[in-house]
Design a protein around this motif. Structure first.
Motif, mmCIF file in Angstrom:
data_model
loop_
_atom_site.group_PDB
_atom_site.id
_atom_site.type_symbol
_atom_site.label_atom_id
_atom_site.label_comp_id
_atom_site.label_asym_id
_atom_site.label_seq_id
_atom_site.Cartn_x
_atom_site.Cartn_y
_atom_site.Cartn_z
ATOM 1 N N UNK A 1 38.423 38.487 40.856
ATOM 2 C CA UNK A 1 38.136 39.997 41.033
ATOM 3 C C UNK A 1 37.750 40.451 39.528
ATOM 4 N N UNK A 2 37.047 41.679 39.773
ATOM 5 C CA UNK A 2 36.402 42.305 38.425
ATOM 6 C C UNK A 2 37.824 43.022 37.959
ATOM 7 N N UNK A 3 38.166 43.187 36.705
ATOM 8 C CA UNK A 3 38.929 44.333 35.934
ATOM 9 C C UNK A 3 38.301 45.296 35.708
ATOM 10 N N UNK B 1 35.250 39.973 33.402
ATOM 11 C CA UNK B 1 34.914 41.144 32.620
ATOM 12 C C UNK B 1 34.153 42.334 33.299
ATOM 13 N N UNK B 2 34.522 43.503 33.010
ATOM 14 C CA UNK B 2 33.778 44.534 33.721
ATOM 15 C C UNK B 2 32.347 44.896 33.204
ATOM 16 N N UNK C 1 28.201 36.976 42.502
ATOM 17 C CA UNK C 1 28.103 37.220 41.300
ATOM 18 C C UNK C 1 29.375 36.893 40.467
ATOM 19 N N UNK C 2 30.415 37.817 40.996
ATOM 20 C CA UNK C 2 31.922 37.611 40.722
ATOM 21 C C UNK C 2 32.432 36.263 40.761
ATOM 22 N N UNK C 3 31.943 35.650 42.150
ATOM 23 C CA UNK C 3 32.751 34.294 42.383
ATOM 24 C C UNK C 3 32.182 33.325 41.309
ATOM 25 N N UNK C 4 30.568 33.585 41.145
ATOM 26 C CA UNK C 4 30.131 32.637 40.380
ATOM 27 C C UNK C 4 30.609 32.550 38.790
#
Ligand SMILES: [Zn+2]
Length: 421
Positions: free
Chosen positions: A268-270, A313-314, A357-360
């Protein structure tokens, strides 16, 4: 492993009175010690320790004007002092803001560090209160540690029973199956979009209940202060708030449970929510979505099962990067929901691309932490959508073996019928 079960209590009116005395005493000593710590530092630069506040309790009980504190459970009072000390250490570690005084109105709570037990399977013995009727809807596994009794603003009583089952937390898996890693993009139109193309709708609980809440708040504002009718109106407002909070909690627990059951690692994105709340058009919707709570639930559920939650990272350009070839486009306004990559001509759904992209990025972080991640097949390189896990669970997450068109039609159906009404 510590696990808490929150049960509803149904005290008799005599027990309610006894509980009110306990709440009052605990609140009073907490506020008294906080006042002492504040002034001691402000006027004499003196540090008041936990030991000093505990000794002060004994002195207070001996003084005639505060002798009423003897009616309260002594360990609950001591526990309040520990809570205050904990609040200060959190403040000094920059994890929380300065401790504040507890109010007589609003939620009341107190904690018994021990001597609480279950009687006859349907009652809870609370020191100085007695055997209170309780609905133990779930089995208590292990030894009872702390029991926190609370009264909600709507007048409901609960006990949160913390149990130690004597087992260790499971060791986190050292090997992660690439197909069991999922990227999750958190949003407002959909609460969560996974890299598998599944979109969980945003329940928008506040939006659903806002008219009801508004009407009751208006009624409350017209009532005379201190009147019985004002109290009745206050209760209605508290119940409306409670209903909204319950709905939100329910939806988030179902979503986090399903995500956790179907995957081994979740990326997950912070989000910097504090900054995002400065947008006055969106702040209400952002607070209502409560992403932080969802991530918190994912994290503790992952800990229980030895799974992983990876924070990305955001500043990472999750939306603007093509998940197929890595090209980063310079501009992508929020209104663009689907776009085509100029380099590889891959057509992207904005949110699913971000989740991929978040997964990668999450897989890279897992590998950097020394875990082995097996190769996964479905990075959507050929334009085919990978199959979506569709076992039991909440209906809105079901994808099955649907084609992209079916999936999109289903999503638009869901969003038209449940979100924008
Ligand atoms: Zn591309």
């Amino acid at each position: 492993m510590f696990k808490a079960v929150k049960v509803r209590l149904y005290p008799t009116s005599a027990q309610q009175h006894a509980l009110a005395c306990q709440f009052g005493a605990v609140r009073w000593v907490y506020n008294h010690a906080l006042e002492w710590r504040c002034t001691a530092w402000r006027e004499r630069q003196e540090n008041v320790t936990l030991r000093m506040t505990l000794d002060q309790l004994v002195t207070l009980k001996r003084q005639p004007e505060t002798a009423w504190l003897r009616d309260a459970d002594s360990q609950a009072l001591q526990q309040a002092m520990r809570h205050l000390d904990h609040a200060f250490s959190r403040f000094f570690n920059k994890q929380a803001r300065y401790p504040r005084f507890k109010r007589r109105s609003g939620k009341q709570s107190m904690a018994y560090p021990q001597r609480v037990n279950v009687v006859d399977g349907n009652r809870l013995y609370l020191p100085k209160v007695g055997r209170v009727k309780a609905v133990l809807h779930r089995e208590l596994v292990g030894r009872i540690k702390t029991v926190t009794v609370s009264r909600s603003p709507s007048g409901k009583y609960y006990a949160s029973i913390l149990c130690d089952d004597g087992k260790e937390l499971p060791q986190p898996d050292r090997h992660v199956d690439g197909d069991q890693v999922v990227g999750v993009d958190l949003g407002l139109t959909h609460l969560a979009i996974t890299s598998e193309g599944v979109k969980a709708p945003n329940p928008r609980c506040l939006n659903q209940g806002i008219r009801n809440l508004r009407r009751k708040q208006k009624a409350l504002s017209r009532k005379q202060r201190g009147s019985t009718n004002r109290n009745k109106a206050r209760l209605l407002v508290a119940k409306a708030h409670e209903r909204i909070a319950n709905q939100r909690h329910d939806a988030q627990h179902k979503l986090s449970r399903q995500l956790m059951d179907e995957n081994q690692a979740i990326c997950v994105e912070t989000l910097r929510v504090t900054n995002m709340l400065k947008n006055r058009r969106l702040s209400k919707a952002i607070s209502d979505a409560a992403w932080g709570e969802l991530v918190r639930q994912l994290k503790y559920k992952a800990n229980w099962q030895g799974k992983h939650v990876v924070s990305v990272d955001p500043w990472f350009p999750s939306s603007k990067q093509c998940s197929a070839c890595g090209e980063v486009v310079s501009e992508l306004p929020l209104s663009v929901r689907t776009w085509t990559c100029p380099t590889c001509h891959h057509r992207h759904d904005r949110d699913v691309n971000a989740a991929l992209n978040i997964k990668a990025e999450g897989i890279l972080k897992l590998k950097a932490a020394g875990l082995s991640v097996s190769a996964c097949g479905g990075l959507c390189k050929t334009g085919e959508w990978p199959a979506v896990a569709s076992e039991a669970g909440s209906p809105f997450l079901k994808g099955g073996e649907q084609s992209p068109e079916q999936l999109r039609a289903r999503q638009s159906f869901l969003s038209d019928n449940h979100l924008n009404s």
